[in-house]
Motif scaffolding. Structure first.
Motif, PDB file in Angstrom:
ATOM      1  N   ARG A  39       5.035  -1.850  -3.408  1.00 53.79           N
ATOM      2  CA  ARG A  39       6.388  -1.979  -3.972  1.00 53.79           C
ATOM      3  C   ARG A  39       6.646  -0.877  -4.997  1.00 53.79           C
ATOM      4  NH1 ARG A  39       4.831  -7.807  -4.094  1.00 53.79           N
ATOM      5  NH2 ARG A  39       5.647  -8.615  -2.112  1.00 53.79           N
ATOM      6  N   ALA A  40       5.603  -0.510  -5.737  1.00 55.38           N
ATOM      7  CA  ALA A  40       5.763   0.513  -6.784  1.00 55.38           C
ATOM      8  C   ALA A  40       5.681   1.932  -6.228  1.00 55.38           C
ATOM      9  CB  ALA A  40       4.703   0.316  -7.860  1.00 55.38           C
ATOM     10  N   SER A  41       5.309   2.068  -4.957  1.00 53.97           N
ATOM     11  CA  SER A  41       5.062   3.399  -4.405  1.00 53.97           C
ATOM     12  C   SER A  41       6.346   4.175  -4.154  1.00 53.97           C
ATOM     13  CB  SER A  41       4.291   3.268  -3.086  1.00 53.97           C
ATOM     14  OG  SER A  41       4.098   4.542  -2.510  1.00 53.97           O
ATOM     15  N   LYS A  42       6.273   5.501  -4.386  1.00 53.80           N
ATOM     16  CA  LYS A  42       7.426   6.361  -4.113  1.00 53.80           C
ATOM     17  C   LYS A  42       7.391   6.927  -2.702  1.00 53.80           C
ATOM     18  CE  LYS A  42       7.794   7.763  -8.940  1.00 53.80           C
ATOM     19  NZ  LYS A  42       7.217   8.725  -9.891  1.00 53.80           N
ATOM     20  N   ALA A  43       6.487   6.400  -1.859  1.00 54.88           N
ATOM     21  CA  ALA A  43       6.353   6.928  -0.493  1.00 54.88           C
ATOM     22  C   ALA A  43       7.673   6.833   0.260  1.00 54.88           C
ATOM     23  CB  ALA A  43       5.280   6.151   0.264  1.00 54.88           C
TER      24      ALA A  43
ATOM     25  N   GLN B 270       4.788  10.763  -2.610  1.00 56.11           N
ATOM     26  CA  GLN B 270       6.155  11.118  -2.981  1.00 56.11           C
ATOM     27  C   GLN B 270       7.065  10.847  -1.774  1.00 56.11           C
ATOM     28  OE1 GLN B 270       6.948  12.056  -6.124  1.00 56.11           O
ATOM     29  NE2 GLN B 270       4.782  11.641  -6.551  1.00 56.11           N
ATOM     30  N   ALA B 271       8.360  11.174  -1.935  1.00 58.87           N
ATOM     31  CA  ALA B 271       9.333  10.874  -0.879  1.00 58.87           C
ATOM     32  C   ALA B 271       8.980  11.534   0.450  1.00 58.87           C
ATOM     33  CB  ALA B 271      10.729  11.312  -1.336  1.00 58.87           C
ATOM     34  N   LYS B 272       8.284  12.662   0.400  1.00 63.96           N
ATOM     35  CA  LYS B 272       7.967  13.367   1.641  1.00 63.96           C
ATOM     36  C   LYS B 272       6.720  12.804   2.330  1.00 63.96           C
ATOM     37  CE  LYS B 272       5.331  16.867  -0.861  1.00 63.96           C
ATOM     38  NZ  LYS B 272       5.209  18.256  -1.276  1.00 63.96           N
ATOM     39  N   HIS B 273       6.087  11.807   1.727  1.00 61.06           N
ATOM     40  CA  HIS B 273       4.826  11.274   2.254  1.00 61.06           C
ATOM     41  C   HIS B 273       5.005   9.928   2.951  1.00 61.06           C
ATOM     42  CE1 HIS B 273       2.904  13.782  -1.122  1.00 61.06           C
ATOM     43  NE2 HIS B 273       2.642  14.378   0.030  1.00 61.06           N
TER      44      HIS B 273
ATOM     45  N   ASP C  13      15.030  10.122  11.950  1.00 61.24           N
ATOM     46  CA  ASP C  13      14.750  11.549  11.753  1.00 61.24           C
ATOM     47  C   ASP C  13      14.310  11.879  10.322  1.00 61.24           C
ATOM     48  OD1 ASP C  13      17.097  11.048  10.496  1.00 61.24           O
ATOM     49  OD2 ASP C  13      18.201  12.716  11.389  1.00 61.24           O
ATOM     50  N   LEU C  14      13.833  10.858   9.601  1.00 56.41           N
ATOM     51  CA  LEU C  14      13.259  11.113   8.277  1.00 56.41           C
ATOM     52  C   LEU C  14      12.098  12.083   8.428  1.00 56.41           C
ATOM     53  CD1 LEU C  14      13.152  10.156   5.218  1.00 56.41           C
ATOM     54  CD2 LEU C  14      11.319   8.640   5.968  1.00 56.41           C
ATOM     55  N   ILE C  15      12.141  13.165   7.651  1.00 58.52           N
ATOM     56  CA  ILE C  15      11.093  14.186   7.756  1.00 58.52           C
ATOM     57  C   ILE C  15       9.941  13.847   6.808  1.00 58.52           C
ATOM     58  CG2 ILE C  15      10.529  16.619   7.329  1.00 58.52           C
ATOM     59  CD1 ILE C  15      12.190  16.115   9.827  1.00 58.52           C
ATOM     60  N   LEU C  16       8.725  13.796   7.356  1.00 59.20           N
ATOM     61  CA  LEU C  16       7.528  13.499   6.561  1.00 59.20           C
ATOM     62  C   LEU C  16       6.561  14.656   6.669  1.00 59.20           C
ATOM     63  CD1 LEU C  16       7.457   9.817   7.690  1.00 59.20           C
ATOM     64  CD2 LEU C  16       7.835  10.597   5.332  1.00 59.20           C
ATOM     65  N   GLU C  17       5.988  15.029   5.533  1.00 55.00           N
ATOM     66  CA  GLU C  17       5.146  16.234   5.491  1.00 55.00           C
ATOM     67  C   GLU C  17       3.683  15.947   5.243  1.00 55.00           C
ATOM     68  OE1 GLU C  17       6.668  19.078   2.761  1.00 55.00           O
ATOM     69  OE2 GLU C  17       8.650  19.154   3.720  1.00 55.00           O
ATOM     70  N   GLY C  18       3.358  14.667   5.037  1.00 59.19           N
ATOM     71  CA  GLY C  18       1.943  14.398   4.783  1.00 59.19           C
ATOM     72  C   GLY C  18       1.672  12.923   4.592  1.00 59.19           C
ATOM     73  N   LEU C  19       0.391  12.583   4.659  1.00 59.72           N
ATOM     74  CA  LEU C  19      -0.082  11.253   4.308  1.00 59.72           C
ATOM     75  C   LEU C  19      -0.488  11.262   2.846  1.00 59.72           C
ATOM     76  CD1 LEU C  19      -2.414  10.675   7.348  1.00 59.72           C
ATOM     77  CD2 LEU C  19      -0.757   8.970   6.580  1.00 59.72           C
ATOM     78  N   ALA C  20      -0.343  10.126   2.183  1.00 59.03           N
ATOM     79  CA  ALA C  20      -0.827  10.045   0.807  1.00 59.03           C
ATOM     80  C   ALA C  20      -1.162   8.602   0.496  1.00 59.03           C
ATOM     81  CB  ALA C  20       0.212  10.581  -0.175  1.00 59.03           C
ATOM     82  N   SER C  21      -1.949   8.389  -0.543  1.00 59.74           N
ATOM     83  CA  SER C  21      -2.223   7.023  -0.990  1.00 59.74           C
ATOM     84  C   SER C  21      -0.968   6.474  -1.661  1.00 59.74           C
ATOM     85  CB  SER C  21      -3.394   7.016  -1.961  1.00 59.74           C
ATOM     86  OG  SER C  21      -3.048   7.740  -3.121  1.00 59.74           O
TER      87      SER C  21
END
Lengths: 355, 355, 355
Positions: A54-58, A37-40, A24-32
């Protein structure tokens, strides 16, 4: 504007993938990867992007099983066979959709035109005699649909597009802003030093699932039609002259130009700014690299190129001078003459030694 | 829509030709040989089309007397000296004409503008101060005619055209959809690392019988005017920069670009995507082949080219590497050195034999 | 239309120059040396124009002190260090300005949009949800400003421009007619022989003092944004694909095309019709000559070129055939072989002489 919100589990189901982690992790968008960010949710498509991943905050990553096994920096994944395709599918989930239906009060629609109830016609659109606009088609503001033009269902026609020349458009076709379809072909009969205009009587036929970019010009045929088959995709600022035929699923990148009466096969890919002369045939599955000039039939599938590589300008000038000289240098003879001279010398040497 | 109907005899008279066969044969349209049906008339322009002509279902054929003598498959003909010209003339007979006159209620026309009673002004057209629109000129919907623009008689301006920069347009000029004429030239004075815009104060002067395609950009002059003389014809997506002058009856195919202050003579023909640098002169009767780059004055009439021929991409890569190497290969010296070596060897051989 | 009138003294002050002659000489316009009349002021920028200057009927001349000392034909001057820059400044003095403010009655503006009181919105403009138009910005007729687009202050947006894709525009930006900004990028995931559209979710960010010509296409990014930094200037018919980044004060001439995800540095100058492939980096201060094809990173400032020089077409055909042959001619080996053969002959000759 409320951002769209989706649970990880639901996104996984949309791409027929398997989720790993918090359902149930809520995601609000796609991003590179770099910007996420955490919501992506972001996608990883090859080993070479693992460091970025590995470095991504996705908050979550779309990966293959093989890629996931190399990523211990994240907890939430969608696992699929083809992350790029999954990403393509999810872009539609996060896209802002046009939901309006009906006809804006300022649209001018001829009484003989038929517009589906579920279509949308924007402000200052002008629709002429005998036109048809199909179900769920969106016509953005200020579009011109000239007499006898027909548009199928679920199409998207962006602002300032001009559709004329009795063009017929299939279903699910997207035409981006300021493109002109069905304009008059460039046909003139030279006579006594003047150009006599040939009125163009053919039309343009566009299949289903065709995509045309912005600021393109696609001319109507002289007598027969200009034809784009199903699934053709065309980028911006592309010129398609009268009576050109383009086979299914062929892709033309920006700034290509196809001269009159040329036929292009199916599943071809032309890179940017390719030019093709008129009255030739190009077979299926042909790739043309960027800025190439095609002046002859291509009857074999494969990749073709022209042009010269970029050089530092002073280096280029020297090479360019030599290109001019090439006209008078019998290159292949040079090699033969060298071989011949070599043989003469060897003969001289051996004779000499024998003496 | 009622198709236009014409008798064979009447069509023959329109092209100053002689009919052979049934004088009152009814014809409803022009078509190509391959597509024509009994109600169509088609044209045959050369011996190489005779097989197509024999197989054609066309009700009548436009031919020369010499071609007719080789066609016993058909009974109805129009005999002329120049079938292609006759075809060009007949396209106008079968063309759907714009017949409306007057001003649509939604057009916004400044009180100082003068619009001829016989002109047509479409929906959502905007016409500014001091503009003039001549007799029988058709301005399609959504056109913008900015202040001080003047348009002659019997012109056709298609939708979404922008006329600005105090452009003056002659008579019988056709400008296709989404073209911009009189836009600001690309003039900047570099100073201290920034680009200082030079407001463009010149205009565009367009002669009579000029034809401009769709999505073209023709900029106003910096101080003096950009000029297109009578009879110039221009295809789609063409760029004409500020202060360019183009001589009478010159033809520019699609995607050509002419940089600022260049002068082109009369009766020239530029194929597609030709690029011309600024501040040069090209004389009359010059042909430039497709995608060529013109960087110097051309003072002799003739045909000019640049570029490299298309090759299979791997072949091309090898040739391209060699193009780079050319810079350091003294080609003409090579030949001289070979000649010199040959002479040396022959001298050696003869000396050797004499011993 | 009343011509603007200025005193020589006042014009000199505007360009921080010194006037020589009659302080109250009335000047009504700028003109080129050849066309100027007594009411005009013209500029002289280099010694090579001195003959034109002497023959000019201009009422006054803008010159350097050094140029003035060589001109005894005229009495009225403005003396400055940089006559071209002074000319650029004075074009703004004589330019016809747009002075209207307010919203034309026919503009359709969504209730959620914010339009500054000092802005001008022309006829048949359509402005969507959540848009912003800043102070003193001029939006000409028939422009489309789609949802979530924001435009800064003192901008000029000409007719038929389409701004979509949530584009953000800075201050003092000029966008010429029929240009499309924020259109959908050309992104497709190929899968099972079809092209799967990737909805484009990024935007376009345009800095301050940017200038974009007519009929350009600048696409929104796929995920991240397409970016034009401050002071970028772009001519007509230019294609900027999704996720391109262009550094401050870079200039692109007409018909350039930049493919997706390429980054271009600051202070670059690309001549007309340059093509750049996707996913590369070009450093600062790079010049590319006209019609060049850039297929690799450029990490050193300097000038770069590709293509071949124009030749008379028959000459060109011979050179073009040789270009094909180059693929199989080991050019650098040829030179080495010649050197080797030369050495062999010299050895033979000396041995021979010793005998």
């Amino acid at each position: 504007m409320n951002p769209r919100q989706f649970r990880l589990e639901d996104l996984a189901r949309l791409v027929q993938g398997e989720y790993v982690g918090q359902s149930d992790l809520i995601l609000e968008g796609l991003a590179s990867l770099d910007v996420a960010q955490a919501k992506h949710i972001a996608f990883v498509n090859a080993d070479k992007y693992l460091d970025h991943a590995r470095a991504s905050k996705a908050g979550a990553l779309i990966v293959t099983a093989a890629l996931k096994s190399q990523l211990d920096t994240h907890n939430n994944f969608i696992i699929v066979d083809n992350p790029y395709l999954a990403f393509a599918i999810l872009t539609h989930v996060f896209e802002k959709k046009h939901t309006q239906q009906g006809i804006e009060s300022t649209a001018q629609i001829h009484s003989s035109a038929i517009v589906a109830d579920s279509a949308y016609i924007g402000h200052y659109v002008v629709i002429g005699e005998n036109c048809v606009v199909g179900d769920e088609t969106v016509i953005q503001s200020q579009v011109k649909i000239d007499d006898d033009v027909e548009i199928g269902k679920q199409c998207f026609i962006d602002s300032h597009v001009t559709l004329t020349g009795e063009t017929k458009v299939g279903d699910r076709v997207r035409i981006h802003a300021n493109t002109v379809i069905g304009g008059e072909g460039f046909g003139f009969a030279p006579y006594q030093g003047k150009w006599n205009r040939i009125a163009q009587l053919g039309s343009v036929k566009i299949g289903n699932d065709v995509r045309i970019g912005s600021n393109c010009s696609i001319d109507r045929g002289a007598l027969d039609d200009t034809i784009l088959e199903d699934g053709v995709i065309i980028d911006n600022l592309v010129q398609i002259a009268h009576n050109v035929k383009i086979g299914a699923n062929t892709a033309l990148a920006a700034k290509c130009g196809i001269a009159g009466s040329t036929t292009i096969g199916k599943n071809c890919v032309f890179a940017g700014a390719v030019g093709v002369v008129g009255h030739i045939n190009i077979t299926d599955n042909v790739t043309i690299t960027g800025m190439s000039m095609v002046t002859k039939n291509i009857s074999e599938a494969g990749s073709y190129s022209s042009g010269t590589p970029m050089l530092e300008s002073l280096h280029w000038k020297r090479a360019a001078v030599r290109f001019k000289q090439l006209a008078d240098v019998p290159l292949t003879q040079l090699v033969k003459r060298l071989d011949h001279i070599q043989a003469q010398i060897e003969s001289l040497e051996s004779t000499f030694k024998r003496k």
